[in-house]
Design a protein around this motif. Structure first.
Motif, PDB file in Angstrom:
ATOM      1  N   MET A  70     -43.949 -29.195  -2.629  1.00  0.00           N
ATOM      2  CA  MET A  70     -43.667 -28.295  -1.531  1.00  0.00           C
ATOM      3  C   MET A  70     -43.251 -26.940  -2.086  1.00  0.00           C
ATOM      4  O   MET A  70     -42.398 -26.848  -2.955  1.00  0.00           O
ATOM      5  N   ILE A  71     -43.853 -25.886  -1.579  1.00  0.00           N
ATOM      6  CA  ILE A  71     -43.607 -24.539  -2.086  1.00  0.00           C
ATOM      7  C   ILE A  71     -42.180 -24.088  -1.820  1.00  0.00           C
ATOM      8  O   ILE A  71     -41.551 -23.477  -2.671  1.00  0.00           O
ATOM      9  N   LEU A  72     -41.650 -24.395  -0.638  1.00  0.00           N
ATOM     10  CA  LEU A  72     -40.304 -23.940  -0.294  1.00  0.00           C
ATOM     11  C   LEU A  72     -39.267 -24.519  -1.238  1.00  0.00           C
ATOM     12  O   LEU A  72     -38.345 -23.815  -1.657  1.00  0.00           O
ATOM     13  N   SER A  73     -39.417 -25.772  -1.615  1.00  0.00           N
ATOM     14  CA  SER A  73     -38.429 -26.376  -2.513  1.00  0.00           C
ATOM     15  C   SER A  73     -38.518 -25.789  -3.918  1.00  0.00           C
ATOM     16  O   SER A  73     -37.513 -25.709  -4.617  1.00  0.00           O
ATOM     17  N   SER A  74     -39.693 -25.344  -4.337  1.00  0.00           N
ATOM     18  CA  SER A  74     -39.799 -24.730  -5.659  1.00  0.00           C
ATOM     19  C   SER A  74     -39.252 -23.299  -5.653  1.00  0.00           C
ATOM     20  O   SER A  74     -38.843 -22.791  -6.690  1.00  0.00           O
ATOM     21  N   LEU A  75     -39.250 -22.672  -4.500  1.00  0.00           N
ATOM     22  CA  LEU A  75     -38.709 -21.317  -4.385  1.00  0.00           C
ATOM     23  C   LEU A  75     -37.222 -21.292  -4.047  1.00  0.00           C
ATOM     24  O   LEU A  75     -36.602 -20.231  -4.085  1.00  0.00           O
ATOM     25  N   ALA A  76     -36.658 -22.442  -3.703  1.00  0.00           N
ATOM     26  CA  ALA A  76     -35.274 -22.505  -3.230  1.00  0.00           C
ATOM     27  C   ALA A  76     -34.276 -21.847  -4.182  1.00  0.00           C
ATOM     28  O   ALA A  76     -33.449 -21.047  -3.730  1.00  0.00           O
ATOM     29  N   PRO A  77     -34.306 -22.126  -5.490  1.00  0.00           N
ATOM     30  CA  PRO A  77     -33.315 -21.473  -6.362  1.00  0.00           C
ATOM     31  C   PRO A  77     -33.433 -19.946  -6.345  1.00  0.00           C
ATOM     32  O   PRO A  77     -32.413 -19.242  -6.304  1.00  0.00           O
ATOM     33  N   ALA A  78     -34.642 -19.430  -6.346  1.00  0.00           N
ATOM     34  CA  ALA A  78     -34.832 -17.978  -6.319  1.00  0.00           C
ATOM     35  C   ALA A  78     -34.350 -17.387  -4.994  1.00  0.00           C
ATOM     36  O   ALA A  78     -33.750 -16.305  -4.963  1.00  0.00           O
ATOM     37  N   LEU A 105     -31.865 -25.961   7.227  1.00  0.00           N
ATOM     38  CA  LEU A 105     -32.877 -25.930   6.173  1.00  0.00           C
ATOM     39  C   LEU A 105     -32.566 -26.908   5.045  1.00  0.00           C
ATOM     40  O   LEU A 105     -33.474 -27.408   4.380  1.00  0.00           O
ATOM     41  N   ALA A 106     -31.278 -27.192   4.840  1.00  0.00           N
ATOM     42  CA  ALA A 106     -30.876 -28.143   3.811  1.00  0.00           C
ATOM     43  C   ALA A 106     -31.020 -29.590   4.283  1.00  0.00           C
ATOM     44  O   ALA A 106     -30.834 -30.523   3.513  1.00  0.00           O
TER      45      ALA A 106
END
Length: 97
Positions: A1-9, A88-89
């Protein structure tokens, strides 16, 4: 999932924006004390809508804009952001009413 890979940024970006708004409120407080050019209240409220954690923290830390009625919206913005973050979490948010 793209959103989870972008979450830290996204978390870092959100923290940086809130830190910037904190500094914006601090600058306005210093300008108020020294008689310099002030940041318009509409700009401060707009910044609070985007980054309420920084705005609310600055209001408390600098004791700035705490008596202005329209700035009572800042904690409302903060509550809305907090509810969105929890949603969102994946944390269940209880319904009101």
């Amino acid at each position: 999932m793209i959103l989870s890979s972008l979450a830290p940024a996204l978390v870092v970006l959100y923290a940086l924006v809130n830190a910037g708004v904190f500094c914006l409120y601090g600058y306005d407080k210093r300008a108020a004390r020294t008689g310099r050019w002030r940041i318009p209240e509409s700009t401060l409220l707009g910044a609070a809508l985007v980054a309420p954690f920084g705005a609310c923290g600055a209001m408390l830390f600098f004791r700035h804009k705490t008596r202005k009625l329209k700035f009572y919206l800042v904690p409302v913005f903060l509550a809305a952001h907090l509810a969105a973050i929890l949603y969102l979490a994946g944390v269940p948010v209880p319904a009101l009413g």
